[in-house]
Design a protein around this motif. Sequence first.
Motif, PDB file in Angstrom:
ATOM      1  N   THR A   1       1.905  -5.457   4.784  1.00  0.00           N
ATOM      2  CA  THR A   1       1.061  -4.265   4.752  1.00  0.00           C
ATOM      3  C   THR A   1      -0.387  -4.609   4.447  1.00  0.00           C
ATOM      4  OG1 THR A   1       1.436  -3.890   2.392  1.00  0.00           O
ATOM      5  CG2 THR A   1       2.926  -2.777   3.913  1.00  0.00           C
ATOM      6  N   MET A   2      -1.235  -3.671   4.792  1.00  0.00           N
ATOM      7  CA  MET A   2      -2.633  -3.702   4.394  1.00  0.00           C
ATOM      8  C   MET A   2      -2.944  -2.330   3.831  1.00  0.00           C
ATOM      9  SD  MET A   2      -6.014  -4.204   6.664  1.00  0.00           S
ATOM     10  CE  MET A   2      -6.758  -5.713   6.138  1.00  0.00           C
ATOM     11  N   THR A   3      -3.555  -2.285   2.658  1.00  0.00           N
ATOM     12  CA  THR A   3      -3.892  -1.026   2.010  1.00  0.00           C
ATOM     13  C   THR A   3      -5.388  -0.961   1.789  1.00  0.00           C
ATOM     14  OG1 THR A   3      -1.750  -0.957   0.896  1.00  0.00           O
ATOM     15  CG2 THR A   3      -3.486   0.426  -0.023  1.00  0.00           C
ATOM     16  N   LEU A   4      -5.959   0.185   2.132  1.00  0.00           N
ATOM     17  CA  LEU A   4      -7.372   0.459   1.898  1.00  0.00           C
ATOM     18  C   LEU A   4      -7.458   1.660   0.978  1.00  0.00           C
ATOM     19  CD1 LEU A   4     -10.474   0.333   2.543  1.00  0.00           C
ATOM     20  CD2 LEU A   4      -9.961   2.057   4.273  1.00  0.00           C
ATOM     21  N   VAL A   5      -8.220   1.519  -0.105  1.00  0.00           N
ATOM     22  CA  VAL A   5      -8.479   2.627  -1.021  1.00  0.00           C
ATOM     23  C   VAL A   5      -9.986   2.811  -1.050  1.00  0.00           C
ATOM     24  CG1 VAL A   5      -8.263   3.478  -3.386  1.00  0.00           C
ATOM     25  CG2 VAL A   5      -6.453   2.038  -2.412  1.00  0.00           C
ATOM     26  N   ASN A   6     -10.449   4.024  -0.684  1.00  0.00           N
ATOM     27  CA  ASN A   6     -11.869   4.354  -0.808  1.00  0.00           C
ATOM     28  C   ASN A   6     -11.998   5.817  -1.224  1.00  0.00           C
ATOM     29  OD1 ASN A   6     -11.640   5.906   1.536  1.00  0.00           O
ATOM     30  ND2 ASN A   6     -12.715   4.454   2.832  1.00  0.00           N
ATOM     31  N   ASP A   7     -13.223   6.340  -1.250  1.00  0.00           N
ATOM     32  CA  ASP A   7     -13.414   7.710  -1.733  1.00  0.00           C
ATOM     33  C   ASP A   7     -12.761   8.750  -0.831  1.00  0.00           C
ATOM     34  OD1 ASP A   7     -15.193   7.370   0.350  1.00  0.00           O
ATOM     35  OD2 ASP A   7     -16.887   8.281  -0.673  1.00  0.00           O
ATOM     36  N   ALA A   8     -12.380   8.387   0.393  1.00  0.00           N
ATOM     37  CA  ALA A   8     -11.704   9.313   1.295  1.00  0.00           C
ATOM     38  C   ALA A   8     -10.204   9.365   1.034  1.00  0.00           C
ATOM     39  CB  ALA A   8     -11.961   8.920   2.742  1.00  0.00           C
ATOM     40  N   GLY A   9      -9.653   8.350   0.372  1.00  0.00           N
ATOM     41  CA  GLY A   9      -8.229   8.336   0.090  1.00  0.00           C
ATOM     42  C   GLY A   9      -7.652   6.950   0.215  1.00  0.00           C
ATOM     43  N   THR A  10      -6.345   6.897   0.470  1.00  0.00           N
ATOM     44  CA  THR A  10      -5.606   5.646   0.574  1.00  0.00           C
ATOM     45  C   THR A  10      -4.890   5.597   1.915  1.00  0.00           C
ATOM     46  OG1 THR A  10      -5.236   5.600  -1.804  1.00  0.00           O
ATOM     47  CG2 THR A  10      -3.780   4.238  -0.475  1.00  0.00           C
ATOM     48  N   VAL A  11      -4.989   4.451   2.588  1.00  0.00           N
ATOM     49  CA  VAL A  11      -4.267   4.224   3.837  1.00  0.00           C
ATOM     50  C   VAL A  11      -3.503   2.923   3.688  1.00  0.00           C
ATOM     51  CG1 VAL A  11      -4.457   3.748   6.315  1.00  0.00           C
ATOM     52  CG2 VAL A  11      -6.022   5.370   5.244  1.00  0.00           C
ATOM     53  N   THR A  12      -2.200   2.971   3.985  1.00  0.00           N
ATOM     54  CA  THR A  12      -1.382   1.765   4.011  1.00  0.00           C
ATOM     55  C   THR A  12      -0.774   1.672   5.395  1.00  0.00           C
ATOM     56  OG1 THR A  12      -0.859   1.969   1.666  1.00  0.00           O
ATOM     57  CG2 THR A  12       0.560   0.530   2.977  1.00  0.00           C
ATOM     58  N   MET A  13      -0.938   0.496   6.010  1.00  0.00           N
ATOM     59  CA  MET A  13      -0.365   0.304   7.336  1.00  0.00           C
ATOM     60  C   MET A  13       0.460  -0.958   7.368  1.00  0.00           C
ATOM     61  SD  MET A  13      -4.016  -0.144   9.345  1.00  0.00           S
ATOM     62  CE  MET A  13      -3.171  -0.254  10.858  1.00  0.00           C
ATOM     63  N   GLY A  14       1.434  -0.962   8.291  1.00  0.00           N
ATOM     64  CA  GLY A  14       2.321  -2.094   8.446  1.00  0.00           C
ATOM     65  C   GLY A  14       3.756  -1.674   8.223  1.00  0.00           C
ATOM     66  N   ALA A  15       4.663  -2.574   8.533  1.00  0.00           N
ATOM     67  CA  ALA A  15       6.087  -2.267   8.465  1.00  0.00           C
ATOM     68  C   ALA A  15       6.558  -1.904   7.062  1.00  0.00           C
ATOM     69  CB  ALA A  15       6.892  -3.444   8.998  1.00  0.00           C
ATOM     70  N   GLY A  16       5.857  -2.317   6.036  1.00  0.00           N
ATOM     71  CA  GLY A  16       6.258  -2.018   4.670  1.00  0.00           C
ATOM     72  C   GLY A  16       5.541  -0.834   4.052  1.00  0.00           C
ATOM     73  N   ALA A  17       4.831  -0.035   4.853  1.00  0.00           N
ATOM     74  CA  ALA A  17       4.080   1.107   4.320  1.00  0.00           C
ATOM     75  C   ALA A  17       5.027   2.087   3.634  1.00  0.00           C
ATOM     76  CB  ALA A  17       3.310   1.802   5.435  1.00  0.00           C
TER      77      ALA A  17
END
Length: 174
Positions: free
Chosen positions: A57-73
């Motif tokens: 997975t890759m996770t991005l956390v910023n002021d807009a929220g959190t996005v996690t992508m990939g097979a383990g999301a």
Amino acid sequence: MVAPHRSALLLAVVAASLAISTTACKSAADRAREKAEEKAIEQQTGGQVTIDDKQGTMTLVNDAGTVTMGAGAKIPADFPKSVPVYPGATTDLASRQSNPQGKPAWSLTLETGDAKDKVVAYYKANLADFKVASDMDMGEAHMSVWQNAQYDLTLMISEGSDKKTAITISVGGR
């Protein structure tokens, strides 16, 4: 025009999709490149990026929220219980944001081996708390908009040539 916080999140998702392909690399040079990609994404988005090789997975956390992508999301813990997640589907993308008014919003992209029509029937049978606002079948894709007192829900269900069905669920607080 896309709102600034949404454009930052969109940019992050695009950048993340480019960078996640490198998560399987194990050499020191590849790990250094991965860290450089994380830093570049962080500078562009103002957020924090974490690539988890073990989870895929890759996770991005910023002021807009959190996005996690990939097979383990993983689906966010506060995802509305009144919105069912299709049984046995795998999660490819999960996000949690807030709109400018501070209302929560979630997006999921799921995949299943079941046929589109079976998935559509499941949601029609399991969204008892919601009222259909719009419902369109376009052959290989089906889109419906649902509402209840708490949430607006958009479902996009599409069958691919690989016999997999993609389910996109977007939920916004009212």
